[in-house]
Every structure is written in C-alpha cells, then in structure tokens.
Design a protein around this motif. Structure first.
Motif, PDB file in Angstrom:
ATOM      1  N   ASN A  10      -3.298 -13.675  -0.868  1.00 62.68           N
ATOM      2  CA  ASN A  10      -4.058 -14.148  -2.025  1.00 62.68           C
ATOM      3  C   ASN A  10      -3.265 -14.946  -3.057  1.00 62.68           C
ATOM      4  O   ASN A  10      -3.826 -15.817  -3.713  1.00 62.68           O
ATOM      5  CB  ASN A  10      -4.708 -12.958  -2.734  1.00 62.68           C
TER       6      ASN A  10
ATOM      7  N   ASP B 192      -7.458  -5.990 -10.579  1.00 58.31           N
ATOM      8  CA  ASP B 192      -7.920  -6.264  -9.227  1.00 58.31           C
ATOM      9  C   ASP B 192      -6.906  -5.750  -8.201  1.00 58.31           C
ATOM     10  O   ASP B 192      -6.117  -6.517  -7.640  1.00 58.31           O
ATOM     11  CB  ASP B 192      -8.157  -7.768  -9.068  1.00 58.31           C
ATOM     12  N   LEU B 193      -6.951  -4.453  -7.954  1.00 54.71           N
ATOM     13  CA  LEU B 193      -5.963  -3.807  -7.101  1.00 54.71           C
ATOM     14  C   LEU B 193      -5.943  -4.373  -5.689  1.00 54.71           C
ATOM     15  O   LEU B 193      -4.870  -4.669  -5.156  1.00 54.71           O
ATOM     16  CB  LEU B 193      -6.208  -2.298  -7.059  1.00 54.71           C
ATOM     17  N   GLN B 194      -7.095  -4.532  -5.061  1.00 57.01           N
ATOM     18  CA  GLN B 194      -7.105  -4.993  -3.676  1.00 57.01           C
ATOM     19  C   GLN B 194      -6.506  -6.385  -3.546  1.00 57.01           C
ATOM     20  O   GLN B 194      -5.767  -6.673  -2.617  1.00 57.01           O
ATOM     21  CB  GLN B 194      -8.513  -4.949  -3.090  1.00 57.01           C
ATOM     22  N   THR B 195      -6.805  -7.257  -4.504  1.00 55.75           N
ATOM     23  CA  THR B 195      -6.226  -8.604  -4.490  1.00 55.75           C
ATOM     24  C   THR B 195      -4.707  -8.525  -4.634  1.00 55.75           C
ATOM     25  O   THR B 195      -3.976  -9.247  -3.953  1.00 55.75           O
ATOM     26  CB  THR B 195      -6.841  -9.454  -5.614  1.00 55.75           C
TER      27      THR B 195
ATOM     28  N   ALA C 211       0.830  -1.214   0.000  1.00 60.93           N
ATOM     29  CA  ALA C 211       0.000   0.000   0.000  1.00 60.93           C
ATOM     30  C   ALA C 211       0.866   1.267   0.000  1.00 60.93           C
ATOM     31  O   ALA C 211       0.522   2.266  -0.631  1.00 60.93           O
ATOM     32  CB  ALA C 211      -0.951  -0.006   1.194  1.00 60.93           C
TER      33      ALA C 211
ATOM     34  N   SER D 139       0.394   2.117  -9.931  1.00 59.60           N
ATOM     35  CA  SER D 139      -0.213   3.349  -9.437  1.00 59.60           C
ATOM     36  C   SER D 139       0.118   4.535 -10.344  1.00 59.60           C
ATOM     37  O   SER D 139      -0.745   5.371 -10.633  1.00 59.60           O
ATOM     38  CB  SER D 139       0.269   3.619  -8.016  1.00 59.60           C
TER      39      SER D 139
ATOM     40  N   TRP E 171       2.138   1.757  -3.471  1.00 63.40           N
ATOM     41  CA  TRP E 171       1.024   2.273  -4.269  1.00 63.40           C
ATOM     42  C   TRP E 171       0.880   3.786  -4.063  1.00 63.40           C
ATOM     43  O   TRP E 171       0.758   4.549  -5.012  1.00 63.40           O
ATOM     44  CB  TRP E 171      -0.267   1.547  -3.895  1.00 63.40           C
TER      45      TRP E 171
ATOM     46  N   LEU F 161      -2.739  -5.880  -3.843  1.00 64.47           N
ATOM     47  CA  LEU F 161      -2.162  -5.278  -2.639  1.00 64.47           C
ATOM     48  C   LEU F 161      -2.084  -6.281  -1.488  1.00 64.47           C
ATOM     49  O   LEU F 161      -1.168  -6.223  -0.676  1.00 64.47           O
ATOM     50  CB  LEU F 161      -2.974  -4.055  -2.212  1.00 64.47           C
ATOM     51  N   ASP F 162      -3.030  -7.211  -1.446  1.00 67.48           N
ATOM     52  CA  ASP F 162      -3.034  -8.251  -0.414  1.00 67.48           C
ATOM     53  C   ASP F 162      -2.422  -9.548  -0.946  1.00 67.48           C
ATOM     54  O   ASP F 162      -2.837 -10.648  -0.585  1.00 67.48           O
ATOM     55  CB  ASP F 162      -4.469  -8.506   0.061  1.00 67.48           C
TER      56      ASP F 162
END
Length: 156
Positions: free
Chosen positions: A89, A79-82, A21, A111, A24, A84-85
């Motif tokens: 994942n 799929d940014l959240q996937t 994050a 980003s 990003w 970032l995690d």
C-alpha cells in the motif's frame, strides 16, 4: 551525561525474523505493562535504505517524503490493515525499507497503545536525505497519564 528517569521503562529491541503482523501481536502483550505505568519505547527508523546512503547531507529524497507522509496519514486515520500491508500500500515501500526490521517497532508501539490511541508527532527530520527519523507518541485513552511533560516532551 547520565540520564536519570523516575518511571519504569522497557525498550523493544529488534524483531529480526518477524513481519508486521508478528510485531503487532508482540505489542499486544504490552498493555499490562502500560497500565502499570511502564514507559514503552520502540525505536526504529521510518525509512531505512542504506543502499542509498552516501554520508552526505542534502534534502530529503522524494520517495522518503512520500513514504513518511503516507505513514503519518495512515496512522492519523487509524487504518491498521493498510499499515500492516504497507509493502503493498505505501508508495515505494520496498525502496524505503528493503527489509522490514527497522519499520517493525512502529507496529509494536501501535499495538501496545491499544485501540483508540491518541497520536502525536514529536519530531520529524531526514538525515542524509534517506533516513526519515519521525517520532510518534501513542497515548492510550484507557490509561490516565501519570506524568506531565514540558514543551519538549520531557517528563517533568
């Protein structure tokens, strides 16, 4: 050989204390450079487990292929959240990246491209069975390309 380039360029060089994050957020400061025509280069390694590096050539390890394929698919989906995690994942994320620093440049580049980026995989290979060297080009639709490229993606 000396490289001659006729476009302004900047290279992101390491974010050793950041997490995905944070990388990003760092990249979010770069769109003004992109809009000014600056070529933004972020260099890392798609997999980077030197504990398994033996200096011998061989086929890609299964976990390397799974991680690289997962990353490519997540990028294609946007799929940014996937992404970032990724530690939670991605398949074998801890093995592919015992530490984050070599994967973080991907988040800076992603980003910096902004939302709605166009994705192109430029080259992909695996060195020594464990070092995936996939390269991606993120093109922002809000930025009209000022440059033309040849078939090897070199600026003409």
């Amino acid at each position: 050989m000396r490289l001659t380039i006729s476009v302004p360029a900047c290279q992101e060089h390491g974010l050793p204390s950041a997490e995905p994050a944070g990388a990003w957020r760092f990249g979010q400061a770069m769109p003004p450079l992109r809009e000014a025509g600056v070529l933004i280069i972020c260099s890392g390694s798609l997999t980077h487990n030197l504990y398994e590096f033996r200096g011998q050539h061989g086929p890609a390890s299964d976990y390397v292929t799974r991680f690289a394929d997962w990353t490519a698919e997540a990028l294609r989906k946007g799929d940014l959240q996937t992404l970032l995690d990724y530690r939670q994942n991605a398949p074998e994320a801890e093995r592919a990246h015992p530490s984050d620093e070599h994967f973080l440049p991907l988040f800076v580049a992603l980003s910096a491209a902004g939302s709605g980026y166009e994705l192109e995989m430029l080259e992909g290979s695996v060195a020594y069975g464990v070092l995936a060297m996939d390269s991606y080009l993120f093109s922002s639709p809000s930025h009209t390309r000022r440059y033309r490229y040849d078939s090897r993606h070199r600026i003409l």
